[in-house]
Write a protein that holds these residues in place. Structure first.
Motif, PDB file in Angstrom:
ATOM      1  N   THR A 185       0.849  -1.194   0.000  1.00 24.75           N
ATOM      2  CA  THR A 185       0.000   0.000   0.000  1.00 24.75           C
ATOM      3  C   THR A 185       0.885   1.245   0.000  1.00 24.75           C
ATOM      4  O   THR A 185       2.102   1.154   0.090  1.00 24.75           O
ATOM      5  CB  THR A 185      -0.901   0.061   1.253  1.00 24.75           C
ATOM      6  OG1 THR A 185      -0.066   0.172   2.415  1.00 24.75           O
ATOM      7  CG2 THR A 185      -1.795  -1.159   1.379  1.00 24.75           C
ATOM      8  N   GLU A 186       0.229   2.377  -0.051  1.00 28.34           N
ATOM      9  CA  GLU A 186       0.883   3.671   0.142  1.00 28.34           C
ATOM     10  C   GLU A 186       0.463   4.203   1.513  1.00 28.34           C
ATOM     11  O   GLU A 186      -0.605   3.863   2.020  1.00 28.34           O
ATOM     12  CB  GLU A 186       0.441   4.667  -0.936  1.00 28.34           C
ATOM     13  CG  GLU A 186       0.900   4.311  -2.331  1.00 28.34           C
ATOM     14  CD  GLU A 186       2.333   4.702  -2.599  1.00 28.34           C
ATOM     15  OE1 GLU A 186       2.891   5.517  -1.836  1.00 28.34           O
ATOM     16  OE2 GLU A 186       2.894   4.193  -3.579  1.00 28.34           O
ATOM     17  N   ALA A 187       1.289   5.067   2.110  1.00 26.17           N
ATOM     18  CA  ALA A 187       0.964   5.676   3.401  1.00 26.17           C
ATOM     19  C   ALA A 187       0.377   7.072   3.226  1.00 26.17           C
ATOM     20  O   ALA A 187       0.150   7.778   4.209  1.00 26.17           O
ATOM     21  CB  ALA A 187       2.205   5.740   4.283  1.00 26.17           C
ATOM     22  N   ILE A 188       0.127   7.471   1.974  1.00 32.90           N
ATOM     23  CA  ILE A 188      -0.511   8.751   1.652  1.00 32.90           C
ATOM     24  C   ILE A 188      -1.472   8.527   0.487  1.00 32.90           C
ATOM     25  O   ILE A 188      -1.406   7.500  -0.201  1.00 32.90           O
ATOM     26  CB  ILE A 188       0.530   9.833   1.253  1.00 32.90           C
ATOM     27  CG1 ILE A 188       1.374   9.344   0.078  1.00 32.90           C
ATOM     28  CG2 ILE A 188       1.404  10.215   2.437  1.00 32.90           C
ATOM     29  CD1 ILE A 188       2.302  10.387  -0.515  1.00 32.90           C
ATOM     30  N   ASN A 189      -2.363   9.496   0.270  1.00 29.82           N
ATOM     31  CA  ASN A 189      -3.247   9.449  -0.897  1.00 29.82           C
ATOM     32  C   ASN A 189      -2.465   9.751  -2.165  1.00 29.82           C
ATOM     33  O   ASN A 189      -1.334  10.259  -2.122  1.00 29.82           O
ATOM     34  CB  ASN A 189      -4.382  10.470  -0.736  1.00 29.82           C
ATOM     35  CG  ASN A 189      -5.404  10.036   0.284  1.00 29.82           C
ATOM     36  OD1 ASN A 189      -5.810   8.885   0.310  1.00 29.82           O
ATOM     37  ND2 ASN A 189      -5.819  10.963   1.135  1.00 29.82           N
ATOM     38  N   ASP A 190      -3.079   9.482  -3.315  1.00 33.72           N
ATOM     39  CA  ASP A 190      -2.443   9.762  -4.607  1.00 33.72           C
ATOM     40  C   ASP A 190      -2.036  11.219  -4.752  1.00 33.72           C
ATOM     41  O   ASP A 190      -1.043  11.530  -5.408  1.00 33.72           O
ATOM     42  CB  ASP A 190      -3.384   9.388  -5.761  1.00 33.72           C
ATOM     43  CG  ASP A 190      -3.539   7.877  -5.902  1.00 33.72           C
ATOM     44  OD1 ASP A 190      -2.678   7.133  -5.387  1.00 33.72           O
ATOM     45  OD2 ASP A 190      -4.510   7.446  -6.546  1.00 33.72           O
ATOM     46  N   ASP A 191      -2.806  12.123  -4.139  1.00 32.60           N
ATOM     47  CA  ASP A 191      -2.505  13.556  -4.270  1.00 32.60           C
ATOM     48  C   ASP A 191      -1.517  14.057  -3.214  1.00 32.60           C
ATOM     49  O   ASP A 191      -1.247  15.249  -3.099  1.00 32.60           O
ATOM     50  CB  ASP A 191      -3.794  14.383  -4.216  1.00 32.60           C
ATOM     51  CG  ASP A 191      -4.538  14.244  -2.897  1.00 32.60           C
ATOM     52  OD1 ASP A 191      -4.023  13.586  -1.961  1.00 32.60           O
ATOM     53  OD2 ASP A 191      -5.644  14.804  -2.795  1.00 32.60           O
ATOM     54  N   GLY A 192      -0.958  13.119  -2.411  1.00 33.61           N
ATOM     55  CA  GLY A 192       0.040  13.488  -1.416  1.00 33.61           C
ATOM     56  C   GLY A 192      -0.521  13.858  -0.056  1.00 33.61           C
ATOM     57  O   GLY A 192       0.237  14.109   0.879  1.00 33.61           O
ATOM     58  N   THR A 193      -1.849  13.877   0.084  1.00 32.26           N
ATOM     59  CA  THR A 193      -2.443  14.204   1.377  1.00 32.26           C
ATOM     60  C   THR A 193      -2.452  12.983   2.289  1.00 32.26           C
ATOM     61  O   THR A 193      -2.319  11.840   1.826  1.00 32.26           O
ATOM     62  CB  THR A 193      -3.886  14.723   1.203  1.00 32.26           C
ATOM     63  OG1 THR A 193      -4.667  13.712   0.547  1.00 32.26           O
ATOM     64  CG2 THR A 193      -3.908  16.002   0.380  1.00 32.26           C
ATOM     65  N   SER A 194      -2.609  13.221   3.579  1.00 30.36           N
ATOM     66  CA  SER A 194      -2.613  12.111   4.534  1.00 30.36           C
ATOM     67  C   SER A 194      -3.922  11.333   4.450  1.00 30.36           C
ATOM     68  O   SER A 194      -4.940  11.838   3.979  1.00 30.36           O
ATOM     69  CB  SER A 194      -2.407  12.637   5.955  1.00 30.36           C
ATOM     70  OG  SER A 194      -3.463  13.475   6.330  1.00 30.36           O
ATOM     71  N   CYS A 195      -3.883  10.101   4.911  1.00 31.74           N
ATOM     72  CA  CYS A 195      -5.082   9.264   4.930  1.00 31.74           C
ATOM     73  C   CYS A 195      -5.080   8.402   6.182  1.00 31.74           C
ATOM     74  O   CYS A 195      -4.052   8.239   6.837  1.00 31.74           O
ATOM     75  CB  CYS A 195      -5.176   8.405   3.662  1.00 31.74           C
ATOM     76  SG  CYS A 195      -3.712   7.455   3.223  1.00 31.74           S
ATOM     77  N   THR A 196      -6.245   7.872   6.512  1.00 32.32           N
ATOM     78  CA  THR A 196      -6.401   7.050   7.717  1.00 32.32           C
ATOM     79  C   THR A 196      -6.028   5.604   7.403  1.00 32.32           C
ATOM     80  O   THR A 196      -6.538   5.032   6.431  1.00 32.32           O
ATOM     81  CB  THR A 196      -7.865   7.104   8.202  1.00 32.32           C
ATOM     82  OG1 THR A 196      -8.207   8.462   8.443  1.00 32.32           O
ATOM     83  CG2 THR A 196      -8.061   6.283   9.464  1.00 32.32           C
ATOM     84  N   PRO A 197      -5.141   5.000   8.191  1.00 31.98           N
ATOM     85  CA  PRO A 197      -4.760   3.608   7.926  1.00 31.98           C
ATOM     86  C   PRO A 197      -5.958   2.668   7.949  1.00 31.98           C
ATOM     87  O   PRO A 197      -6.949   2.913   8.650  1.00 31.98           O
ATOM     88  CB  PRO A 197      -3.793   3.276   9.067  1.00 31.98           C
ATOM     89  CG  PRO A 197      -3.260   4.589   9.511  1.00 31.98           C
ATOM     90  CD  PRO A 197      -4.399   5.561   9.327  1.00 31.98           C
ATOM     91  N   TYR A 198      -5.861   1.607   7.168  1.00 28.89           N
ATOM     92  CA  TYR A 198      -6.892   0.576   7.199  1.00 28.89           C
ATOM     93  C   TYR A 198      -6.949  -0.010   8.607  1.00 28.89           C
ATOM     94  O   TYR A 198      -5.985   0.048   9.366  1.00 28.89           O
ATOM     95  CB  TYR A 198      -6.577  -0.537   6.197  1.00 28.89           C
ATOM     96  CG  TYR A 198      -6.419  -0.057   4.775  1.00 28.89           C
ATOM     97  CD1 TYR A 198      -7.477   0.532   4.104  1.00 28.89           C
ATOM     98  CD2 TYR A 198      -5.219  -0.197   4.098  1.00 28.89           C
ATOM     99  CE1 TYR A 198      -7.338   0.965   2.788  1.00 28.89           C
ATOM    100  CE2 TYR A 198      -5.071   0.236   2.783  1.00 28.89           C
ATOM    101  CZ  TYR A 198      -6.135   0.814   2.136  1.00 28.89           C
ATOM    102  OH  TYR A 198      -5.994   1.246   0.848  1.00 28.89           O
ATOM    103  N   ALA A 199      -8.096  -0.619   8.939  1.00 24.52           N
ATOM    104  CA  ALA A 199      -8.253  -1.245  10.249  1.00 24.52           C
ATOM    105  C   ALA A 199      -8.130  -2.765  10.178  1.00 24.52           C
ATOM    106  O   ALA A 199      -7.631  -3.398  11.105  1.00 24.52           O
ATOM    107  CB  ALA A 199      -9.604  -0.869  10.851  1.00 24.52           C
ATOM    108  N   ALA A 200      -8.596  -3.339   9.067  1.00 23.86           N
ATOM    109  CA  ALA A 200      -8.607  -4.806   8.954  1.00 23.86           C
ATOM    110  C   ALA A 200      -8.699  -5.193   7.484  1.00 23.86           C
ATOM    111  O   ALA A 200      -8.830  -4.344   6.602  1.00 23.86           O
ATOM    112  CB  ALA A 200      -9.776  -5.392   9.743  1.00 23.86           C
ATOM    113  N   MET A 201      -8.620  -6.489   7.254  1.00 22.48           N
ATOM    114  CA  MET A 201      -8.754  -7.053   5.912  1.00 22.48           C
ATOM    115  C   MET A 201      -9.704  -8.235   5.940  1.00 22.48           C
ATOM    116  O   MET A 201      -9.775  -8.955   6.936  1.00 22.48           O
ATOM    117  CB  MET A 201      -7.401  -7.586   5.411  1.00 22.48           C
ATOM    118  CG  MET A 201      -6.313  -6.592   5.254  1.00 22.48           C
ATOM    119  SD  MET A 201      -4.723  -7.398   4.860  1.00 22.48           S
ATOM    120  CE  MET A 201      -4.168  -7.856   6.513  1.00 22.48           C
ATOM    121  N   GLN A 202     -10.422  -8.423   4.846  1.00 17.81           N
ATOM    122  CA  GLN A 202     -11.089  -9.688   4.567  1.00 17.81           C
ATOM    123  C   GLN A 202     -10.161 -10.423   3.613  1.00 17.81           C
ATOM    124  O   GLN A 202      -9.748  -9.866   2.591  1.00 17.81           O
ATOM    125  CB  GLN A 202     -12.430  -9.474   3.872  1.00 17.81           C
ATOM    126  CG  GLN A 202     -13.501  -8.878   4.728  1.00 17.81           C
ATOM    127  CD  GLN A 202     -14.774  -8.643   3.919  1.00 17.81           C
ATOM    128  OE1 GLN A 202     -14.726  -8.346   2.733  1.00 17.81           O
ATOM    129  NE2 GLN A 202     -15.920  -8.765   4.568  1.00 17.81           N
TER     130      GLN A 202
END
Length: 196
Positions: free
Chosen positions: A144-161
């Motif tokens: 994954t990336e630790a930022i959005n495509d536009d370079g802004t911050s995003c909230t980490p995922y919590a879980a996976m199916q």
């Protein structure tokens, strides 16, 4: 310069054909002539190339996650598949992965990709087919990336199916997300060992 006779050429062609036939029939060594087995170890407790085994299902596997390597804005999580049943099972290909938020809402599905910034198979390398004996482990990397495509911050995922390869349509296994990855997920093929 001496030109080979027709008999020499026919003998050489026959020898090449015999070697190719032996490899195709599995007489070329361990693994039924599967060239993907080159360099694979067959020590006890490690996945091996299959002769025959039933497909691994989610019911036969314990699926866990551990934080994987990172670089720049790229992050990874390694999915570990442990055969927790009492019989061997086989697996090959890509797991299916949905990324969830804290309310278990599906945010997006991980794209299946042979390789990425942090890992995966080399160009032109097919996903290995593995037999997991009871207790054996295999793994797949989710990048994954630790930022959005536009370079802004995003909230980490919590879980996976997570669905093991060829198990979509059955109940997924919910696995807690580790790390700060939050966008552009991709998943690589299952490989032997625990490094994805």
């Amino acid at each position: 310069m001496r030109t080979p006779s027709k008999r020499t050429l026919l003998g050489t062609a026959s020898a090449v054909a015999a070697v190719m036939l032996a490899l195709a029939c599995g007489l070329g060594g361990k693994g039924g002539g599967n060239t993907d087995n080159a360099g694979a170890t067959t020590t006890p407790g490690s996945p091996t190339t299959p002769d025959s085994a039933d497909l691994c299902t989610a019911a036969e596997l314990t699926i866990t996650a551990q934080e994987g390597p990172s670089g720049s804005t790229h992050r990874s999580v390694i999915l570990i598949f442990t055969n927790s049943s009492s019989a061997p099972c086989s697996t090959k290909g890509f797991p299916a992965v949905n990324l969830l938020d804290g309310s278990d809402t599906i945010l997006e599905a991980a794209a299946q990709s042979p390789s990425g910034y942090l890992g995966g198979l080399g160009d032109g390398v097919d996903a290995p087919q593995l037999v997991l004996n009871p207790g054996d482990q295999a793994s797949a990397m989710v990048e994954t990336e630790a930022i959005n495509d536009d370079g802004t911050s995003c909230t980490p995922y919590a879980a996976m199916q997570v669905w093991p390869p060829f198990n979509v349509g059955k109940d997924p296994v919910k696995v807690t997300w580790v790390g700060d990855g939050c966008s552009a997920p991709q998943v690589h093929a299952v490989v032997a060992g625990t490094t994805g």
